[in-house]
Design an enzyme around this catalytic site. Structure first.
Site, PDB file in Angstrom:
ATOM      1  N   ASP A 117      27.598  37.298  30.261  1.00 43.27           N
ATOM      2  CA  ASP A 117      28.827  36.539  30.494  1.00 43.27           C
ATOM      3  C   ASP A 117      28.454  35.130  30.939  1.00 43.27           C
ATOM      4  O   ASP A 117      27.566  34.937  31.770  1.00 43.27           O
ATOM      5  CB  ASP A 117      29.652  37.238  31.589  1.00 43.27           C
ATOM      6  CG  ASP A 117      31.048  36.654  31.726  1.00 43.27           C
ATOM      7  OD1 ASP A 117      32.021  37.382  31.505  1.00 43.27           O
ATOM      8  OD2 ASP A 117      31.172  35.442  32.059  1.00 43.27           O
ATOM      9  N   ILE A 118      29.160  34.162  30.369  1.00 41.22           N
ATOM     10  CA  ILE A 118      28.851  32.753  30.643  1.00 41.22           C
ATOM     11  C   ILE A 118      29.098  32.405  32.117  1.00 41.22           C
ATOM     12  O   ILE A 118      28.486  31.477  32.651  1.00 41.22           O
ATOM     13  CB  ILE A 118      29.675  31.862  29.674  1.00 41.22           C
ATOM     14  CG1 ILE A 118      28.975  30.560  29.400  1.00 41.22           C
ATOM     15  CG2 ILE A 118      31.097  31.652  30.151  1.00 41.22           C
ATOM     16  CD1 ILE A 118      29.505  29.841  28.156  1.00 41.22           C
ATOM     17  N   ASN A 178      39.398  44.752  32.131  1.00 38.35           N
ATOM     18  CA  ASN A 178      40.722  44.194  32.402  1.00 38.35           C
ATOM     19  C   ASN A 178      41.608  44.314  31.163  1.00 38.35           C
ATOM     20  O   ASN A 178      41.196  43.905  30.079  1.00 38.35           O
ATOM     21  CB  ASN A 178      40.590  42.715  32.796  1.00 38.35           C
ATOM     22  CG  ASN A 178      39.699  42.513  34.009  1.00 38.35           C
ATOM     23  OD1 ASN A 178      39.688  43.332  34.918  1.00 38.35           O
ATOM     24  ND2 ASN A 178      38.936  41.435  34.028  1.00 38.35           N
ATOM     25  N   GLN A 234      42.927  40.028  32.385  1.00 36.17           N
ATOM     26  CA  GLN A 234      42.339  39.767  31.064  1.00 36.17           C
ATOM     27  C   GLN A 234      42.637  38.332  30.639  1.00 36.17           C
ATOM     28  O   GLN A 234      43.793  37.887  30.670  1.00 36.17           O
ATOM     29  CB  GLN A 234      42.888  40.747  30.007  1.00 36.17           C
ATOM     30  CG  GLN A 234      42.184  40.602  28.667  1.00 36.17           C
ATOM     31  CD  GLN A 234      42.592  41.658  27.630  1.00 36.17           C
ATOM     32  OE1 GLN A 234      43.542  42.409  27.824  1.00 36.17           O
ATOM     33  NE2 GLN A 234      41.865  41.696  26.530  1.00 36.17           N
ATOM     34  N   HIS A 238      36.606  43.995  25.971  1.00 37.74           N
ATOM     35  CA  HIS A 238      35.242  43.880  26.502  1.00 37.74           C
ATOM     36  C   HIS A 238      35.148  44.624  27.820  1.00 37.74           C
ATOM     37  O   HIS A 238      36.115  44.696  28.568  1.00 37.74           O
ATOM     38  CB  HIS A 238      34.853  42.408  26.694  1.00 37.74           C
ATOM     39  CG  HIS A 238      35.848  41.622  27.471  1.00 37.74           C
ATOM     40  ND1 HIS A 238      36.997  41.110  26.899  1.00 37.74           N
ATOM     41  CD2 HIS A 238      35.900  41.297  28.780  1.00 37.74           C
ATOM     42  CE1 HIS A 238      37.700  40.479  27.825  1.00 37.74           C
ATOM     43  NE2 HIS A 238      37.079  40.586  28.976  1.00 37.74           N
ATOM     44  N   HIS A 278      33.025  44.682  31.366  1.00 36.06           N
ATOM     45  CA  HIS A 278      32.119  43.914  32.228  1.00 36.06           C
ATOM     46  C   HIS A 278      31.126  44.857  32.916  1.00 36.06           C
ATOM     47  O   HIS A 278      31.540  45.857  33.516  1.00 36.06           O
ATOM     48  CB  HIS A 278      32.897  43.220  33.351  1.00 36.06           C
ATOM     49  CG  HIS A 278      33.861  42.166  32.921  1.00 36.06           C
ATOM     50  ND1 HIS A 278      33.563  40.825  32.975  1.00 36.06           N
ATOM     51  CD2 HIS A 278      35.131  42.246  32.451  1.00 36.06           C
ATOM     52  CE1 HIS A 278      34.616  40.125  32.565  1.00 36.06           C
ATOM     53  NE2 HIS A 278      35.583  40.968  32.240  1.00 36.06           N
TER      54      HIS A 278
HETATM   55  P1  AMP Z   1      38.366  38.805  31.172  1.00 31.33           P
HETATM   56  O1  AMP Z   1      38.896  37.918  32.267  1.00 31.33           O
HETATM   57  O2  AMP Z   1      38.186  40.239  31.581  1.00 31.33           O
HETATM   58  O3  AMP Z   1      39.173  38.654  29.899  1.00 31.33           O
HETATM   59  O4  AMP Z   1      36.887  38.290  30.909  1.00 31.33           O
HETATM   60  C1  AMP Z   1      36.573  37.295  29.985  1.00 31.33           C
HETATM   61  C2  AMP Z   1      35.151  36.893  30.285  1.00 31.33           C
HETATM   62  O5  AMP Z   1      34.638  36.214  29.152  1.00 31.33           O
HETATM   63  C3  AMP Z   1      35.011  35.948  31.468  1.00 31.33           C
HETATM   64  O6  AMP Z   1      34.190  36.569  32.473  1.00 31.33           O
HETATM   65  C4  AMP Z   1      34.327  34.717  30.885  1.00 31.33           C
HETATM   66  O7  AMP Z   1      33.359  34.141  31.726  1.00 31.33           O
HETATM   67  C5  AMP Z   1      33.696  35.276  29.617  1.00 31.33           C
HETATM   68  N1  AMP Z   1      33.469  34.317  28.541  1.00 31.33           N
HETATM   69  C6  AMP Z   1      34.362  33.461  28.005  1.00 31.33           C
HETATM   70  N2  AMP Z   1      33.793  32.745  27.023  1.00 31.33           N
HETATM   71  C7  AMP Z   1      32.516  33.185  26.909  1.00 31.33           C
HETATM   72  C8  AMP Z   1      31.415  32.834  26.074  1.00 31.33           C
HETATM   73  N3  AMP Z   1      31.502  31.894  25.135  1.00 31.33           N
HETATM   74  N4  AMP Z   1      30.245  33.484  26.262  1.00 31.33           N
HETATM   75  C9  AMP Z   1      30.131  34.435  27.202  1.00 31.33           C
HETATM   76  N5  AMP Z   1      31.126  34.809  28.018  1.00 31.33           N
HETATM   77  C10 AMP Z   1      32.302  34.185  27.886  1.00 31.33           C
END
Ligand code: AMP
Ligand code: ZN
Length: 139
Positions: free
Chosen positions: A30-31, A86, A93, A99, A101
């Site tokens: 995760d970024i 989420n 979400q 996805h 985590h």
């Molecule tokens: P959620 O809030 O459960 O929808 O989680 C979305 C997750 O995606 C967040 O933790 C972000 O940091 C992650 N995210 C968004 N864009 C990217 C990306 N390009 N590469 C890796 N993780 C990402």
């Protein structure tokens, strides 16, 4: 799906720190790295979240999670690991491609705080609710 950031990662159109891939699933860091090693496990096929997943897709998505989790814990020397998913905005979400985590845990001040508010049980209400949910699952 167009304009879906995780579909773009699956297609190799934008970069990601990939740690696992099979025919149905990809996992990458995760970024935001809420804790060191924070990983997302993602189905290659676009689906909004768990609420819209078939049983087959869910089993494909979840089956590699134990081995990914064990590798993460070992490599990061974490003490434990949370698995969080989420579903919909109210649940946090923000990316609407399903996805899971994986969050290695180090100590109580490691950047992740999860808090459950406990309530005294009302066993009559619990029984009714359980019955209603059972019926819905069987419907
Ligand atoms: P959620 O809030 O459960 O929808 O989680 C979305 C997750 O995606 C967040 O933790 C972000 O940091 C992650 N995210 C968004 N864009 C990217 C990306 N390009 N590469 C890796 N993780 C990402
Ligand atoms: Zn997508």
């Amino acid at each position: 799906m167009e304009n879906c950031i995780f579909c773009k990662i699956v297609a190799g159109e934008i970069p990601a720190s990939k740690i696992y891939e099979d025919s149905e699933v990809i996992a990458f860091l995760d970024i935001s790295q809420a804790t060191k090693g924070h990983t997302l496990v993602v189905p290659k096929k676009h689906v909004r979240n768990v609420l819209e997943m078939s049983e087959e897709m869910a089993s494909q998505l979840f089956s590699p999670i134990p081995k990914i989790a064990r590798a993460l814990k070992k490599v990061t020397s974490a003490s434990g690991l949370n698995i969080i998913n989420n579903n919909e905005t109210i649940a946090g979400q923000t990316v609407f491609h399903a996805h899971i985590h994986l969050l290695p845990r180090y100590n109580k001040e490691d950047g992740l705080a999860i808090h459950f508010t406990e309530h005294d049980p009302n066993f009559e209400e619990l029984g009714l609710l359980a019955g209603n949910i059972q019926k819905e699952i069987q419907a």
